[in-house]
Scaffold this motif. Structure first.
Motif, PDB file in Angstrom:
ATOM      1  N   THR A  68      -6.785  -9.395 -28.333  1.00  0.00           N
ATOM      2  CA  THR A  68      -7.168  -8.634 -27.138  1.00  0.00           C
ATOM      3  C   THR A  68      -8.501  -7.905 -27.305  1.00  0.00           C
ATOM      4  O   THR A  68      -9.155  -7.614 -26.316  1.00  0.00           O
ATOM      5  CB  THR A  68      -6.078  -7.623 -26.772  1.00  0.00           C
ATOM      6  N   HIS A  69      -8.877  -7.596 -28.552  1.00  0.00           N
ATOM      7  CA  HIS A  69     -10.137  -6.887 -28.817  1.00  0.00           C
ATOM      8  C   HIS A  69     -10.744  -7.386 -30.126  1.00  0.00           C
ATOM      9  O   HIS A  69     -10.024  -7.633 -31.097  1.00  0.00           O
ATOM     10  CB  HIS A  69      -9.911  -5.377 -28.951  1.00  0.00           C
ATOM     11  N   ILE A  70     -12.062  -7.514 -30.134  1.00  0.00           N
ATOM     12  CA  ILE A  70     -12.811  -7.828 -31.350  1.00  0.00           C
ATOM     13  C   ILE A  70     -13.847  -6.733 -31.517  1.00  0.00           C
ATOM     14  O   ILE A  70     -14.669  -6.507 -30.626  1.00  0.00           O
ATOM     15  CB  ILE A  70     -13.496  -9.207 -31.267  1.00  0.00           C
ATOM     16  N   ARG A  87     -18.674 -13.081 -32.582  1.00  0.00           N
ATOM     17  CA  ARG A  87     -17.820 -11.953 -32.947  1.00  0.00           C
ATOM     18  C   ARG A  87     -16.859 -12.311 -34.078  1.00  0.00           C
ATOM     19  O   ARG A  87     -16.779 -11.601 -35.052  1.00  0.00           O
ATOM     20  CB  ARG A  87     -17.038 -11.465 -31.732  1.00  0.00           C
ATOM     21  N   LEU A  88     -16.137 -13.417 -33.939  1.00  0.00           N
ATOM     22  CA  LEU A  88     -15.218 -13.808 -35.012  1.00  0.00           C
ATOM     23  C   LEU A  88     -15.997 -14.381 -36.199  1.00  0.00           C
ATOM     24  O   LEU A  88     -15.741 -14.012 -37.338  1.00  0.00           O
ATOM     25  CB  LEU A  88     -14.200 -14.840 -34.523  1.00  0.00           C
ATOM     26  N   ARG A  89     -16.930 -15.269 -35.926  1.00  0.00           N
ATOM     27  CA  ARG A  89     -17.762 -15.812 -36.997  1.00  0.00           C
ATOM     28  C   ARG A  89     -18.890 -14.854 -37.286  1.00  0.00           C
ATOM     29  O   ARG A  89     -19.290 -14.078 -36.435  1.00  0.00           O
ATOM     30  CB  ARG A  89     -18.332 -17.165 -36.594  1.00  0.00           C
ATOM     31  N   GLY A  90     -19.404 -14.946 -38.488  1.00  0.00           N
ATOM     32  CA  GLY A  90     -20.523 -14.091 -38.856  1.00  0.00           C
ATOM     33  C   GLY A  90     -20.838 -14.242 -40.325  1.00  0.00           C
ATOM     34  O   GLY A  90     -20.322 -15.131 -41.002  1.00  0.00           O
ATOM     35  N   GLN A  91     -21.635 -13.361 -40.799  1.00  0.00           N
ATOM     36  CA  GLN A  91     -22.064 -13.410 -42.188  1.00  0.00           C
ATOM     37  C   GLN A  91     -20.894 -13.096 -43.107  1.00  0.00           C
ATOM     38  O   GLN A  91     -20.141 -12.149 -42.879  1.00  0.00           O
ATOM     39  CB  GLN A  91     -23.194 -12.413 -42.412  1.00  0.00           C
ATOM     40  N   ALA A  92     -20.724 -13.906 -44.131  1.00  0.00           N
ATOM     41  CA  ALA A  92     -19.666 -13.686 -45.113  1.00  0.00           C
ATOM     42  C   ALA A  92     -19.831 -12.301 -45.738  1.00  0.00           C
ATOM     43  O   ALA A  92     -20.940 -11.848 -45.985  1.00  0.00           O
ATOM     44  CB  ALA A  92     -19.715 -14.758 -46.191  1.00  0.00           C
ATOM     45  N   GLY A  93     -18.708 -11.612 -45.924  1.00  0.00           N
ATOM     46  CA  GLY A  93     -18.722 -10.285 -46.523  1.00  0.00           C
ATOM     47  C   GLY A  93     -18.749  -9.152 -45.514  1.00  0.00           C
ATOM     48  O   GLY A  93     -18.617  -7.993 -45.883  1.00  0.00           O
ATOM     49  N   THR A  94     -18.915  -9.475 -44.231  1.00  0.00           N
ATOM     50  CA  THR A  94     -18.935  -8.428 -43.211  1.00  0.00           C
ATOM     51  C   THR A  94     -17.543  -8.253 -42.603  1.00  0.00           C
ATOM     52  O   THR A  94     -16.727  -9.171 -42.596  1.00  0.00           O
ATOM     53  CB  THR A  94     -19.944  -8.757 -42.090  1.00  0.00           C
TER      54      THR A  94
END
Length: 131
Positions: A68-70, A87-94
Motif C-alpha cells: 500500500t505504501h513505498i 521505488r522498489l528497485r534501486g541501488q544495492a545497499g539502500t
C-alpha cells in the motif's frame, strides 16, 4: 607510454566496480528486494512472486500481500511501472520501507528492507498466484 597504460588500468577498475551496478536492471541480476508484483485493481501492488532468500522473503512478506505504501508514498492510483522501477528497485545497499496489507489481517504490516543485487537461479522464485 605510461599514460595509456594508466588509462587502461583506470578503465578496468571503473568497469570492474560499475559492472554490478550497471547490471542492476538486467533480467537475471538486479538491485531490489526480490518482489515480483502486479497492479491491483486500484493501483496498489499485489505480491505475485518472491525471490527465495531475497530481502522481502527473509523479512516475511508473503505472496498475496498488497503493498500500500513505498517509502511513505501510497501506491494507490500510482503508475505501476514507476513504483517498481524507481521505488522498489534501486541501488544495492539502500533502504526501502514498505507498508503491506495482508488479506485476513486488520492492521497493516511495516517492513524496512535493504536492496541488494539479486541473481535469479533457475526456480529461484516461489510459485505464482493470480490477483
Amino acid at each position: 607510454m605510461f599514460l595509456p597504460r594508466l588509462c587502461t588500468y583506470a578503465l578496468f577498475l571503473v568497469l570492474t566496480l560499475l559492472t554490478p551496478a550497471l547490471a542492476g536492471n538486467s533480467a537475471g541480476n538486479f538491485g531490489g528486494v526480490g518482489i515480483d508484483g502486479a497492479p491491483w485493481t486500484d493501483g496498489q501492488i499485489v505480491v505475485r512472486q518472491l525471490v527465495t532468500g531475497g530481502p522481502a522473503h527473509l523479512a516475511g512478506i508473503k505472496i498475496g500481500d498488497i503493498i500500500t505504501h513505498i517509502d511513505g508514498k501510497p501506491t494507490k492510483g500510482s503508475n505501476f511501472s514507476q513504483m517498481v522501477n524507481y521505488r522498489l528497485r534501486g541501488q544495492a545497499g539502500t533502504k526501502v520501507a514498505l507498508r503491506v496489507r495482508r488479506p485476513g489481517m486488520s492492521k497493516p504490516l511495516a517492513f524496512e528492507l535493504i536492496r541488494r543485487q539479486l541473481v535469479l537461479p533457475k526456480g529461484g522464485k516461489t510459485s505464482q498466484v493470480s490477483p
